[in-house]
Design an enzyme around this catalytic site. Structure first.
Site, short mmCIF file in Angstrom:
data_model
loop_
_atom_site.label_atom_id
_atom_site.label_comp_id
_atom_site.label_asym_id
_atom_site.label_seq_id
_atom_site.Cartn_x
_atom_site.Cartn_y
_atom_site.Cartn_z
N ARG A 104 -38.03 5.01 35.12
CA ARG A 104 -38.27 4.78 36.62
C ARG A 104 -37.30 4.58 37.35
NH1 ARG A 104 -42.36 -0.26 39.65
NH2 ARG A 104 -43.39 0.85 38.25
N HIS A 131 -45.97 8.41 41.42
CA HIS A 131 -46.25 7.44 40.40
C HIS A 131 -47.41 8.13 39.26
CE1 HIS A 131 -46.48 4.03 39.33
NE2 HIS A 131 -46.61 2.25 39.99
N GLN A 134 -50.15 5.06 37.68
CA GLN A 134 -51.18 4.28 38.39
C GLN A 134 -52.98 5.01 38.71
OE1 GLN A 134 -49.55 1.59 39.45
NE2 GLN A 134 -52.38 1.50 40.20
N ASP A 219 -50.58 0.81 50.39
CA ASP A 219 -49.44 0.45 49.35
C ASP A 219 -48.56 -0.24 50.62
OD1 ASP A 219 -47.57 0.45 47.64
OD2 ASP A 219 -47.04 2.51 47.70
N CYS A 259 -52.02 -0.54 44.78
CA CYS A 259 -51.25 -0.60 42.70
C CYS A 259 -50.46 -2.38 42.86
CB CYS A 259 -50.60 0.75 42.95
SG CYS A 259 -48.49 0.28 44.74
N ARG A 287 -54.23 -0.53 34.22
CA ARG A 287 -52.68 0.11 33.36
C ARG A 287 -52.31 0.59 31.95
NH1 ARG A 287 -48.80 0.12 37.48
NH2 ARG A 287 -47.73 1.87 35.69
N1 NVA Z 1 -44.84 3.04 46.29
C1 NVA Z 1 -43.94 1.01 45.64
C2 NVA Z 1 -44.92 1.28 45.00
C3 NVA Z 1 -44.55 0.54 43.36
C4 NVA Z 1 -45.62 0.26 42.75
C5 NVA Z 1 -42.65 1.54 45.51
O1 NVA Z 1 -42.29 2.32 44.97
O2 NVA Z 1 -41.73 0.59 45.40
N1 CP Z 2 -47.89 -0.72 40.23
C1 CP Z 2 -46.81 -0.77 39.83
O1 CP Z 2 -46.16 -0.12 39.31
O2 CP Z 2 -46.38 -2.14 39.34
P1 CP Z 2 -44.97 -2.54 38.65
O3 CP Z 2 -43.52 -2.12 39.91
O4 CP Z 2 -44.93 -4.10 38.54
O5 CP Z 2 -44.86 -1.04 37.71
#
Ligand code: NVA
Ligand code: CP
Length: 300
Positions: A104, A131, A134, A219, A259, A287
């Site tokens: 990540r 992502h 997800q 989101d 998500c 997930r």
């Molecule tokens: N768009 C959000 C998704 C988090 C799971 C982010 O990147 O923070």
């Molecule tokens: N939806 C998602 O990826 O959640 P986290 O940021 O908690 O991993």
């Protein structure tokens, strides 16, 4: 033989993605009935987190343990990655020890560079651009509640962000129509949008995007790394909150997904995320099952 990475949904064929969803549903049932299945005994997944996570970390870690293996949580704070060791060198070293790496990070290009120098499969656990894990869970969740998503209409309301980009990929791979409604300066990346072809349509009015949709998704307005834009975004996204009125324009059996983490009162009304259309808790649970199917495919 090329190493099978999962950097975006486009790395798998539509038939493989469909098989993953079917397998995720089987694995969920096996888990529910207490059936032990350990295809990754003694295998190790390294997980590199440059951003926070609850769901992604816990689902990958739990999935590896249930499969008889182990997961290592690595943060830049306490590895040499945070002290400037080249990404390429880290990829070479980690991939000589572990059986897979989940990352990540911020720039998607960093994930691609890591994958190029890795001898083991690399999985995208979220970048600024995509992502895909997800989406595996979201597709499983839709399938469980409503059957095949092919031919359905999905409305994406909000930011043209990493999740939106993965929805564009999913529209192509799973064969649904995607209505995207974003404020003017927050449209998805044009190069990503064009990969969706005619299946993807942009709307400036979120209510028009939601009309008749079988699934409404949103989101956060400010993603990780955009915290300082929060106040500005709250102004520009004010009309993009998914409300009960907006859900009333969708199909009467429409599902609502997010998500998570969510901000009630910003991108979604509490009455929607906590209401009858919402399947966000199944979505979050999936997930685990969807990623177990992915780990089995890539690492077993
Ligand atoms: N768009 C959000 C998704 C988090 C799971 C982010 O990147 O923070
Ligand atoms: N939806 C998602 O990826 O959640 P986290 O940021 O908690 O991993």
């Amino acid at each position: 033989m090329a190493i099978p990475h999962f950097l975006t949904l486009m790395d798998l064929e539509p038939s493989q993605l469909r098989a993953l969803v079917a397998r995720a549903i089987e694995l969920k049932e096996m888990q529910r009935t207490g059936k032990i299945h350990e295809p990754l005994k003694n295998r190790v997944l390294a997980m590199v987190f440059e951003k926070s996570s609850t769901r992604t970390r816990v689902s990958f870690e739990t999935g590896m343990i249930q499969f008889g293996g182990q997961a290592l949580f690595l943060s830049p704070r306490d590895t040499q990655l945070g002290r400037g060791e080249p990404l390429e060198d880290s990829a070479r070293v980690l991939s000589r020890m572990v059986d897979g790496v989940m990352i990540r990070t911020y720039e998607h290009e960093k994930l691609e560079r890591f994958a190029q120098h890795s001898k083991v499969p690399v999985i995208n656990g979220l970048t600024d651009k995509f992502h895909p894990c997800q989406l595996l869970a979201d597709m499983q969740t839709y399938y469980e509640h409503r059957g095949d998503i092919a031919g359905a209409t999905v409305a994406w309301i909000g930011d043209g962000n990493n999740m939106c980009h993965s929805y564009i990929n999913a529209a192509r791979q799973f064969g649904f129509t995607l209505h995207i409604a974003t404020p003017p300066h927050y449209q998805p990346d044009e190069a990503v949008r064009t990969t969706g072809g005619a299946a993807v349509r942009h709307f400036s009015d979120p209510r028009e995007a939601a009309r008749g949709a079988h699934l409404v998704v949103t989101d956060v307005w400010a993603s990780m790394g955009q915290e300082e834009e929060q106040a500005q975004r709250e102004k520009e996204f004010a009309d993009f909150c998914v409300t009960r009125d907006m859900m009333a324009l969708a199909d009467k059996d429409a599902l609502f997904m997010h998500c998570l983490p969510a901000h009630r009162g910003e991108e979604v009304e509490a009455a929607v995320i906590d209401g009858p259309h919402s399947v966000v808790w199944d979505e979050a649970e999936n997930r685990l099952h969807a990623q177990k199917a992915l780990l089995e495919l890539l690492l077993a």
